[in-house]
Scaffold this motif. Structure first.
Motif, PDB file in Angstrom:
ATOM      1  N   LYS A   2       0.810  -1.214   0.000  1.00 11.78           N
ATOM      2  CA  LYS A   2       0.000   0.000   0.000  1.00 11.78           C
ATOM      3  C   LYS A   2       0.844   1.264   0.000  1.00 11.78           C
ATOM      4  CE  LYS A   2      -3.902   2.284   2.300  1.00 11.78           C
ATOM      5  NZ  LYS A   2      -4.833   2.217   3.450  1.00 11.78           N
ATOM      6  N   PHE A   3       1.824   1.389   0.930  1.00  9.24           N
ATOM      7  CA  PHE A   3       2.608   2.619   1.038  1.00  9.24           C
ATOM      8  C   PHE A   3       3.969   2.519   0.343  1.00  9.24           C
ATOM      9  CE2 PHE A   3      -0.102   2.585   4.867  1.00  9.24           C
ATOM     10  CZ  PHE A   3      -0.831   3.733   4.617  1.00  9.24           C
ATOM     11  N   GLY A   4       4.540   1.343   0.285  1.00 12.51           N
ATOM     12  CA  GLY A   4       5.836   1.183  -0.358  1.00 12.51           C
ATOM     13  C   GLY A   4       7.015   1.659   0.474  1.00 12.51           C
ATOM     14  N   ARG A   5       6.878   1.714   1.779  1.00  8.84           N
ATOM     15  CA  ARG A   5       7.999   2.122   2.630  1.00  8.84           C
ATOM     16  C   ARG A   5       8.992   0.969   2.793  1.00  8.84           C
ATOM     17  NH1 ARG A   5       4.202   4.741   7.298  1.00  8.84           N
ATOM     18  NH2 ARG A   5       3.398   2.617   7.148  1.00  8.84           N
ATOM     19  N   ASP A   6      10.262   1.304   2.862  1.00 12.11           N
ATOM     20  CA  ASP A   6      11.311   0.297   2.943  1.00 12.11           C
ATOM     21  C   ASP A   6      11.244  -0.419   4.288  1.00 12.11           C
ATOM     22  OD1 ASP A   6      13.812  -0.922   1.890  1.00 12.11           O
ATOM     23  OD2 ASP A   6      14.640   0.000   3.691  1.00 12.11           O
ATOM     24  N   ILE A   7      11.139  -1.747   4.247  1.00 12.08           N
ATOM     25  CA  ILE A   7      10.975  -2.530   5.470  1.00 12.08           C
ATOM     26  C   ILE A   7      12.264  -2.555   6.283  1.00 12.08           C
ATOM     27  CG2 ILE A   7      10.523  -4.844   6.362  1.00 12.08           C
ATOM     28  CD1 ILE A   7       8.575  -5.299   4.139  1.00 12.08           C
ATOM     29  N   ALA A   8      13.418  -2.664   5.629  1.00 11.50           N
ATOM     30  CA  ALA A   8      14.691  -2.710   6.360  1.00 11.50           C
ATOM     31  C   ALA A   8      14.916  -1.432   7.159  1.00 11.50           C
ATOM     32  CB  ALA A   8      15.842  -2.943   5.379  1.00 11.50           C
ATOM     33  N   THR A   9      14.603  -0.295   6.546  1.00  8.92           N
ATOM     34  CA  THR A   9      14.775   0.977   7.260  1.00  8.92           C
ATOM     35  C   THR A   9      13.817   1.077   8.430  1.00  8.92           C
ATOM     36  OG1 THR A   9      15.429   2.000   5.167  1.00  8.92           O
ATOM     37  CG2 THR A   9      14.873   3.469   6.977  1.00  8.92           C
ATOM     38  N   ARG A  10      12.604   0.599   8.262  1.00  2.29           N
ATOM     39  CA  ARG A  10      11.626   0.668   9.354  1.00  2.29           C
ATOM     40  C   ARG A  10      11.967  -0.326  10.469  1.00  2.29           C
ATOM     41  NH1 ARG A  10       7.434   3.775   8.704  1.00  2.29           N
ATOM     42  NH2 ARG A  10       6.096   2.608  10.129  1.00  2.29           N
ATOM     43  N   ILE A  11      12.551  -1.459  10.112  1.00  2.00           N
ATOM     44  CA  ILE A  11      13.028  -2.386  11.147  1.00  2.00           C
ATOM     45  C   ILE A  11      14.140  -1.736  11.958  1.00  2.00           C
ATOM     46  CG2 ILE A  11      14.334  -4.511  11.502  1.00  2.00           C
ATOM     47  CD1 ILE A  11      11.450  -5.094  11.102  1.00  2.00           C
ATOM     48  N   LEU A  12      15.054  -1.060  11.274  1.00  2.00           N
ATOM     49  CA  LEU A  12      16.132  -0.353  11.968  1.00  2.00           C
ATOM     50  C   LEU A  12      15.580   0.771  12.838  1.00  2.00           C
ATOM     51  CD1 LEU A  12      19.212   0.014  12.307  1.00  2.00           C
ATOM     52  CD2 LEU A  12      19.142   1.555  10.332  1.00  2.00           C
ATOM     53  N   ALA A  64       7.719   3.938  13.270  1.00  2.00           N
ATOM     54  CA  ALA A  64       7.933   2.505  13.078  1.00  2.00           C
ATOM     55  C   ALA A  64       8.134   1.810  14.421  1.00  2.00           C
ATOM     56  CB  ALA A  64       9.148   2.267  12.181  1.00  2.00           C
ATOM     57  N   SER A  65       7.530   0.670  14.574  1.00  2.00           N
ATOM     58  CA  SER A  65       7.762  -0.221  15.712  1.00  2.00           C
ATOM     59  C   SER A  65       7.472  -1.632  15.237  1.00  2.00           C
ATOM     60  CB  SER A  65       6.869   0.138  16.904  1.00  2.00           C
ATOM     61  OG  SER A  65       5.512  -0.147  16.622  1.00  2.00           O
ATOM     62  N   TRP A  66       8.131  -2.590  15.855  1.00  2.00           N
ATOM     63  CA  TRP A  66       7.991  -3.973  15.399  1.00  2.00           C
ATOM     64  C   TRP A  66       6.569  -4.479  15.592  1.00  2.00           C
ATOM     65  CZ3 TRP A  66      13.133  -5.974  17.995  1.00  2.00           C
ATOM     66  CH2 TRP A  66      14.209  -5.447  17.284  1.00  2.00           C
ATOM     67  N   GLY A  67       5.956  -4.145  16.724  1.00  2.00           N
ATOM     68  CA  GLY A  67       4.584  -4.567  16.941  1.00  2.00           C
ATOM     69  C   GLY A  67       3.613  -3.882  15.998  1.00  2.00           C
ATOM     70  N   GLY A  68       3.834  -2.596  15.715  1.00  2.00           N
ATOM     71  CA  GLY A  68       2.982  -1.886  14.769  1.00  2.00           C
ATOM     72  C   GLY A  68       3.098  -2.439  13.361  1.00  2.00           C
ATOM     73  N   MET A  69       4.301  -2.853  12.969  1.00  2.00           N
ATOM     74  CA  MET A  69       4.476  -3.458  11.648  1.00  2.00           C
ATOM     75  C   MET A  69       3.739  -4.796  11.569  1.00  2.00           C
ATOM     76  SD  MET A  69       8.502  -2.572  10.924  1.00  2.00           S
ATOM     77  CE  MET A  69       8.467  -3.291   9.284  1.00  2.00           C
ATOM     78  N   LEU A  70       3.765  -5.577  12.631  1.00  2.00           N
ATOM     79  CA  LEU A  70       3.004  -6.824  12.634  1.00  2.00           C
ATOM     80  C   LEU A  70       1.510  -6.563  12.539  1.00  2.00           C
ATOM     81  CD1 LEU A  70       4.762  -9.130  15.271  1.00  2.00           C
ATOM     82  CD2 LEU A  70       4.544  -9.500  12.816  1.00  2.00           C
ATOM     83  N   SER A  71       1.042  -5.527  13.232  1.00  2.00           N
ATOM     84  CA  SER A  71      -0.373  -5.180  13.161  1.00  2.00           C
ATOM     85  C   SER A  71      -0.785  -4.790  11.747  1.00  2.00           C
ATOM     86  CB  SER A  71      -0.673  -4.036  14.136  1.00  2.00           C
ATOM     87  OG  SER A  71      -2.028  -3.654  14.065  1.00  2.00           O
ATOM     88  N   SER A  72       0.062  -4.042  11.060  1.00  5.03           N
ATOM     89  CA  SER A  72      -0.249  -3.646   9.687  1.00  5.03           C
ATOM     90  C   SER A  72      -0.170  -4.814   8.725  1.00  5.03           C
ATOM     91  CB  SER A  72       0.711  -2.542   9.227  1.00  5.03           C
ATOM     92  OG  SER A  72       0.644  -1.413  10.087  1.00  5.03           O
ATOM     93  N   ALA A  73       0.631  -5.825   9.061  1.00  2.00           N
ATOM     94  CA  ALA A  73       0.820  -6.960   8.151  1.00  2.00           C
ATOM     95  C   ALA A  73      -0.322  -7.949   8.187  1.00  2.00           C
ATOM     96  CB  ALA A  73       2.123  -7.675   8.492  1.00  2.00           C
ATOM     97  N   VAL A  74      -1.219  -7.831   9.177  1.00  2.00           N
ATOM     98  CA  VAL A  74      -2.305  -8.800   9.296  1.00  2.00           C
ATOM     99  C   VAL A  74      -3.194  -8.789   8.059  1.00  2.00           C
ATOM    100  CG1 VAL A  74      -4.394  -9.353  10.598  1.00  2.00           C
ATOM    101  CG2 VAL A  74      -2.303  -8.776  11.805  1.00  2.00           C
ATOM    102  N   ALA A  75      -3.443  -7.614   7.514  1.00  2.00           N
ATOM    103  CA  ALA A  75      -4.348  -7.512   6.364  1.00  2.00           C
ATOM    104  C   ALA A  75      -3.708  -7.996   5.066  1.00  2.00           C
ATOM    105  CB  ALA A  75      -4.801  -6.064   6.200  1.00  2.00           C
ATOM    106  N   TYR A  76      -2.391  -8.237   5.079  1.00  2.00           N
ATOM    107  CA  TYR A  76      -1.700  -8.585   3.831  1.00  2.00           C
ATOM    108  C   TYR A  76      -0.927  -9.897   3.940  1.00  2.00           C
ATOM    109  CZ  TYR A  76      -2.561  -3.630   2.860  1.00  2.00           C
ATOM    110  OH  TYR A  76      -3.152  -2.396   2.687  1.00  2.00           O
ATOM    111  N   TYR A  77      -1.171 -10.696   4.980  1.00  2.00           N
ATOM    112  CA  TYR A  77      -0.329 -11.866   5.162  1.00  2.00           C
ATOM    113  C   TYR A  77      -0.529 -12.924   4.088  1.00  2.00           C
ATOM    114  CZ  TYR A  77      -4.298 -14.581   6.975  1.00  2.00           C
ATOM    115  OH  TYR A  77      -5.488 -15.251   7.098  1.00  2.00           O
ATOM    116  N   LYS A  78      -1.689 -12.902   3.397  1.00  2.00           N
ATOM    117  CA  LYS A  78      -1.930 -13.884   2.341  1.00  2.00           C
ATOM    118  C   LYS A  78      -1.244 -13.492   1.033  1.00  2.00           C
ATOM    119  CE  LYS A  78      -6.324 -15.742   4.030  1.00  2.00           C
ATOM    120  NZ  LYS A  78      -7.767 -15.975   3.707  1.00  2.00           N
TER     121      LYS A  78
END
Length: 331
Positions: A106-116, A280-294
């Motif tokens: 949806k947003f296209g933000r870099d996952i590695a940077t947000r993990i950092l 960015a936070s690890w828990g927030g990223m998991l929450s956002s990933a629920v709608a796209y895990y498939k």
């Protein structure tokens, strides 16, 4: 008949030479050195410690690293998103040289940077809440164990009361009530402060019980009786005699409490009452990933693995410290 005289002239120089050989002094080892020697033998614990050290360094240097390489955790890359499916273009979540862990749907933000970026948030909340809970639990636990009587009764009932609280529901209600602003804080500083207070303040009874039980056995030891016979009062014995001897269990429990607090912060952020987006936070990223895990499982796997590796490393280090600091350990 007299015994023959023996010539002792050759033996005397040998005896003199032997007596003049310098003897190597026996070097004593402190308890800390003995524990470090045991810990170095535990390869699994050392591996966990190296991972923990690497994570802490990355969290502390996350902002300089982003500034040095021109990384922006909130930068949008809409050209990498399929407009019809809102998923990254390409395989494995849009992994490429520019985006080694892919981009968010949806947003296209870099996952590695947000993990950092999320690493310093999660570790700051975990370390801060651990310091709060360890400080409160250690002080109240040693006071309850040493003085006993009404002080022990009051503190023990406080522990039972805090342990009876539904901690997750209570943390959700407090965090949700203070989302707008409080105590002169707002935004990210408020969210981090609230999480540190809620997690730390309601977790102290666990370590408090451990410290109290250890103090009950230590207060009958000879060094405590010697301090009393020299005229030492209660506060001196508590803070100068008992607490230093309780550092080993406190340190071990702290290393085991940090991953628990990381999971707690991730749970609150997952439920939407922790760190608020776009931070960015690890828990927030998991929450956002629920709608796209498939359609984009990598978006869930990456922050999930970050939490898994961090928690596992702290647990391995804590188990190794527990064995190294145990005087009865055979290692």
């Amino acid at each position: 008949m007299t015994a023959p005289l023996q010539d002792t002239s050759a033996a005397e120089p040998a005896a003199v030479a032997t007596s003049e050989v310098p003897r190597k002094a026996i070097e004593g080892r402190s308890l800390g050195r003995i524990a470090w020697t045991r810990l170095k033998r535990d390869k699994v614990a050392m591996a966990g410690g190296m991972v923990v050290l690497l994570l802490v360094v990355l969290a502390m240097l996350s902002q300089p690293i982003q500034w040095m390489f021109g990384l922006d955790p909130d930068a949008l890359h809409q050209d990498l998103i399929d407009p019809s499916l809102a998923t990254p273009v390409g395989s494995f979540g849009g992994i490429s040289w520019e985006h080694p862990l892919g981009v968010e749907p949806k947003f296209g933000r870099d996952i590695a940077t947000r993990i950092l970026e999320g690493s310093w948030v999660s570790l700051l909340v975990a370390f801060g809440s651990t310091v709060v809970s360890v400080f409160i639990g250690s002080v109240l636990g040693v006071i309850a164990g040493y003085y006993g009587g009404w002080a022990d009764t009051v503190i023990s009932r406080m522990m039972d009361t805090f342990l009876a609280f539904p901690l997750l529901l209570f943390a959700i209600s407090i965090s949700a009530a203070l989302q707008g602003g409080a105590f002169g804080l707002e935004g990210l500083p408020l969210h981090i402060s609230v999480l540190i207070f809620v997690i730390g303040f309601f977790s102290w009874p666990y370590i408090g019980r451990i410290v109290r039980g250890q103090t009950l056995s230590l207060r009958e030891r000879e060094f405590v009786d010697a301090a009393r016979s020299l005229g030492a009062r209660g506060p001196f014995i508590v803070f100068r005699e008992l607490l230093p001897n309780l550092m080993a269990p406190i340190l071990v429990y702290s290393t085991l409490l940090i991953p628990t607090n990381i999971l707690f912060e991730a749970s609150l952020s997952f439920l939407g009452v922790g760190i608020q987006p776009p931070q960015a936070s690890w828990g927030g990223m998991l929450s956002s990933a629920v709608a796209y895990y498939k359609v984009d499982p990598m978006f869930m796997v990456v922050p999930g693995m970050a939490i898994f590796v961090t928690v596992l490393a702290f647990n391995l280090l804590g188990d190794g410290l527990r064995d190294a600091l145990d005087p009865k350990s055979s290692r």
